[in-house]
Design a protein around this motif. Structure first.
Motif, PDB file in Angstrom:
ATOM      1  N   ASN A  89       0.541  -1.191   0.187  1.00 20.64           N
ATOM      2  CA  ASN A  89      -0.176  -0.047  -0.306  1.00 20.64           C
ATOM      3  C   ASN A  89       0.962   1.410   0.012  1.00 20.64           C
TER       4      ASN A  89
ATOM      5  N   TYR B 193      -6.158  -3.454  -4.838  1.00 15.83           N
ATOM      6  CA  TYR B 193      -6.625  -2.197  -3.753  1.00 15.83           C
ATOM      7  C   TYR B 193      -5.320  -1.531  -4.305  1.00 15.83           C
TER       8      TYR B 193
ATOM      9  N   ALA C  61      -2.196  -3.254  -3.458  1.00 14.54           N
ATOM     10  CA  ALA C  61      -2.239  -4.579  -2.652  1.00 14.54           C
ATOM     11  C   ALA C  61      -4.068  -5.693  -3.133  1.00 14.54           C
TER      12      ALA C  61
ATOM     13  N   HIS D  64      -2.761   3.978   4.200  1.00 17.13           N
ATOM     14  CA  HIS D  64      -2.121   3.073   5.249  1.00 17.13           C
ATOM     15  C   HIS D  64      -2.562   3.689   7.087  1.00 17.13           C
TER      16      HIS D  64
ATOM     17  N   SER E  11      -3.384   2.966  -4.774  1.00 15.48           N
ATOM     18  CA  SER E  11      -2.869   3.490  -3.820  1.00 15.48           C
ATOM     19  C   SER E  11      -1.631   4.173  -4.233  1.00 15.48           C
TER      20      SER E  11
END
Length: 221
Positions: free
Chosen positions: A110, A191, A136, A114, A193
């Motif tokens: 990530n 995921y 992720a 976080h 980011s």
């Protein structure tokens, strides 16, 4: 304290010329990094760096090196355990063949998604000064984000490759995007980011363009 100091250096927007063009004209090399462990032994790791051509996604460079991991795992501070080995891998490539240095790194982990907005992709980005994207496979449950039925229902609503929806924490901050990537199996999304020197929209678009399967090629390789 060190994490907070480094966090202040994160750039959450596009900084590179190639990021201005939707087809990423000028982007020629995309890197992927990961540190994996021997089953049952969390002190022996394999630090990997792969660089692929873009947009063809052909392997230009790969290095896997066994490393002795001595820093203990502490939740929220994984980067202090893993990032030094990944920085060294990037530095070795820079010394061996600077022409193959990646213009962006996809990180198995990530970024802003976080506990303190500074995951492994942010940490690596700041230390290497390279654009970095966190990718992720599982949701890190922070800032009120939970893998509950509502979240799973949103995942099921992703109909086709590249569909995505934002991850908004209780703070109101957008922490990342849930994306299908290159896979129609929407029960297992990615995921994505921001790590460093890239905006979220660019990050999601690039990850999608690097997917032949569920996991983007730089990380999969």
């Amino acid at each position: 304290r060190e994490q907070a100091q480094l966090r202040a250096s994160v750039v959450e927007e596009d900084t590179e010329e190639w990021q201005k063009d939707p087809s990423f004209t000028g982007l020629e090399r995309v890197g992927g990094v990961d540190l994996s462990y021997i089953k049952g032994d969390d002190t022996s790791g394999c630090a990997s760096l792969v660089v692929l051509s873009y947009p063809a996604l052909e392997v230009l460079y790969e290095e896997c090196r066994m490393v002795a991991v001595s820093t203990p795992y502490v939740a929220g501070f994984l980067a202090f355990r893993e990032v030094p080995f990944l920085v060294e891998a990037v530095q070795r490539l820079q010394q061996k063949d600077p022409r193959l240095k990646p213009q962006v790194l996809l990180v198995d982990g990530n970024g802003l998604l976080h506990h303190r907005g500074f995951g492994v992709a942010c940490h690596l980005g700041v230390l290497t000064d390279l654009p970095c994207i966190g990718v992720a496979k599982n949701l890190l449950q922070v800032d009120g984000l939970v893998n509950d039925e509502l979240h799973r229902e949103q995942i099921r609503s992703l109909q086709k490759e590249g569909d995505a929806f934002p991850l908004v924490g209780t703070s109101g901050r957008v922490l990342g995007m849930v994306s299908c990537g290159g896979c129609k199996n929407t029960s297992k999304p990615l995921y994505v980011s921001v790590g460093h020197k890239v905006c979220l929209e660019t990050a999601v678009h690039l990850v999608k363009s690097c997917c032949r399967y569920r996991i983007p090629e730089p990380i999969r390789q």
